[in-house]
Scaffold this motif. Structure first.
Motif, short mmCIF file in Angstrom:
data_model
loop_
_atom_site.label_atom_id
_atom_site.label_comp_id
_atom_site.label_asym_id
_atom_site.label_seq_id
_atom_site.Cartn_x
_atom_site.Cartn_y
_atom_site.Cartn_z
N LEU A 1 -58.92 -34.70 0.14
CA LEU A 1 -58.62 -34.64 1.56
C LEU A 1 -58.34 -33.19 1.92
CD1 LEU A 1 -58.30 -36.51 4.03
CD2 LEU A 1 -55.85 -36.56 3.58
N TYR A 2 -59.11 -32.68 2.89
CA TYR A 2 -59.06 -31.27 3.22
C TYR A 2 -57.85 -30.95 4.10
CZ TYR A 2 -60.58 -26.71 4.98
OH TYR A 2 -60.65 -25.39 5.32
N GLY A 3 -57.16 -29.85 3.78
CA GLY A 3 -56.05 -29.39 4.59
C GLY A 3 -56.22 -27.93 4.96
N SER A 4 -55.59 -27.49 6.04
CA SER A 4 -55.76 -26.12 6.50
C SER A 4 -54.52 -25.66 7.26
CB SER A 4 -56.99 -26.00 7.42
OG SER A 4 -57.06 -24.72 8.01
N THR A 5 -54.14 -24.40 7.04
CA THR A 5 -53.03 -23.82 7.79
C THR A 5 -53.49 -23.29 9.14
OG1 THR A 5 -53.39 -21.69 6.69
CG2 THR A 5 -51.80 -23.20 5.68
N THR A 6 -54.81 -23.19 9.33
CA THR A 6 -55.38 -22.65 10.57
C THR A 6 -55.87 -23.75 11.50
OG1 THR A 6 -56.07 -20.67 9.37
CG2 THR A 6 -57.06 -21.06 11.55
N TRP A 7 -56.60 -24.71 10.91
CA TRP A 7 -57.21 -25.77 11.71
C TRP A 7 -56.47 -27.09 11.50
CZ3 TRP A 7 -60.69 -23.76 14.90
CH2 TRP A 7 -61.34 -22.58 14.52
N THR A 8 -56.36 -27.85 12.60
CA THR A 8 -55.72 -29.16 12.51
C THR A 8 -56.79 -30.19 12.19
OG1 THR A 8 -54.10 -28.49 14.16
CG2 THR A 8 -54.27 -30.84 13.71
N MET A 9 -57.01 -30.41 10.88
CA MET A 9 -58.07 -31.31 10.45
C MET A 9 -57.58 -32.74 10.27
SD MET A 9 -60.69 -29.38 10.30
CE MET A 9 -61.33 -27.74 9.96
N ASN A 10 -56.43 -32.88 9.63
CA ASN A 10 -55.87 -34.21 9.37
C ASN A 10 -54.45 -34.26 9.95
OD1 ASN A 10 -57.78 -35.81 7.44
ND2 ASN A 10 -57.80 -33.70 6.69
N SER A 11 -54.21 -35.27 10.77
CA SER A 11 -52.91 -35.36 11.44
C SER A 11 -52.45 -36.79 11.56
CB SER A 11 -52.98 -34.72 12.84
OG SER A 11 -53.87 -35.45 13.67
N PHE A 12 -51.15 -36.94 11.79
CA PHE A 12 -50.50 -38.24 11.94
C PHE A 12 -49.38 -38.06 12.97
CE2 PHE A 12 -47.42 -41.41 9.78
CZ PHE A 12 -47.77 -42.41 10.65
N SER A 13 -49.41 -38.86 14.05
CA SER A 13 -48.42 -38.66 15.11
C SER A 13 -48.10 -40.00 15.79
CB SER A 13 -48.92 -37.66 16.16
OG SER A 13 -50.13 -38.12 16.75
N GLY A 14 -47.02 -39.99 16.57
CA GLY A 14 -46.62 -41.19 17.27
C GLY A 14 -45.54 -40.89 18.30
N VAL A 15 -45.38 -41.80 19.27
CA VAL A 15 -44.39 -41.62 20.31
C VAL A 15 -43.90 -42.99 20.75
CG1 VAL A 15 -46.11 -41.57 22.15
CG2 VAL A 15 -43.86 -40.54 22.54
N LEU A 16 -42.61 -43.09 21.06
CA LEU A 16 -42.05 -44.35 21.57
C LEU A 16 -42.36 -44.44 23.06
CD1 LEU A 16 -40.22 -46.86 21.33
CD2 LEU A 16 -38.26 -45.35 21.78
N LEU A 17 -43.16 -45.46 23.42
CA LEU A 17 -43.52 -45.67 24.81
C LEU A 17 -42.42 -46.42 25.57
CD1 LEU A 17 -47.29 -46.71 24.51
CD2 LEU A 17 -46.35 -44.47 25.07
N SER A 18 -41.87 -47.46 24.91
CA SER A 18 -40.86 -48.27 25.59
C SER A 18 -39.98 -48.94 24.54
CB SER A 18 -41.54 -49.34 26.45
OG SER A 18 -40.58 -50.19 27.04
#
Length: 246
Positions: free
Chosen positions: A227-244
């Motif tokens: 799985l490719y990773g980079s300090t310059t490019w956002t190639m692989n990410s995981f995020s989330g936010v509480l909507l309610s």
């Protein structure tokens, strides 16, 4: 004179009692005494063994307490570093760190996290957790960089997003699972086998209970890939936010 008679009477009674005790009776009483002494010795040995065990347990507990005391500053430093990387929009939001060992209800009203992978993971194993190491946002401290898990601080509807990147390699394919408490929610299969770089993203709302754990892992049968990773490019990410919150 009366005292003399009393003394003589006492001696007579004592002699009578002694004469009444046979040799067998005396030996029997000594045998009972030896038996009682043996029982007392056994009880003393058991008490000594129990005391030694208690001392051993006390030393082990003291050692564990010393380890925890050494670990606590590291845990505090981790959260301070997370706070430095957290950007707040508008007025400052008050957050409370969710302790894994705390039974109290969290007071965090806002939850959001965003992480990326800055290093390449070679030869991935079966069901290997993807530990996204760069934390951009971690409001509510739900994401743990040490394990790559997001733990829901409170029950609610969350919007989760995962982006996977397959590098331009003729033999490269990647398959990832997003799981909640170990149950697969969806899969991502970006295909870079044609020599072209490939991206795939999933964004969706989901109901999470307080304490639910969410993470990304390699899919069964897809170990051995990278799985490719980079300090310059956002190639692989995981995020989330509480909507309610519910």
């Amino acid at each position: 004179m009366s005292k003399f008679l009393q003394l003589v009477f006492t001696l007579v009674i004592t002699c009578s009692v002694v004469k009444s005790l046979s040799k067998d009776n005396i030996l029997q009483r000594f045998a009972f005494m030896e038996e009682d002494i043996a029982k007392l010795k056994t009880e003393v040995n058991l008490l000594n063994a129990s005391n030694a065990k208690l001392k051993e347990d006390n030393q082990r507990l003291h050692s564990e307490l010393t380890k925890l005391q050494k670990y606590e500053p590291t845990y505090e430093d981790l959260h301070r570093n997370m706070d430095k990387n957290t950007n707040y929009a508008g007025s400052k939001m008050e957050t409370k760190r969710l302790l894994l060992s705390s039974d109290s209800s969290p007071t965090t009203d806002h939850v959001a996290f965003c992480t990326t992978l800055t290093h390449t993971i070679p030869n991935m194993g079966t069901h290997q957790t993807i530990e996204y190491d760069k934390v951009i946002t971690n409001v509510g401290h739900g994401y743990d960089t040490r394990h790559g898990h997001f733990t829901s601080p409170k029950k609610g509807i969350y919007l989760l997003s995962v982006t996977a990147h397959a590098n331009g390699d003729a033999t490269q394919k990647i398959a990832l699972d997003l799981v909640v408490n170990g149950n697969i929610i969806f899969q991502l299969v970006p295909d870079g086998s044609g020599g072209n770089e490939s991206h795939m993203s999933q964004v969706f709302p989901i109901l999470l209970e307080q304490g639910d754990m969410v993470w990304v892992r390699t899919k069964t049968g897809w170990d051995g890939k990278y799985l490719y990773g980079s300090t310059t490019w956002t190639m692989n990410s995981f995020s989330g936010v509480l909507l309610s919150a519910l």
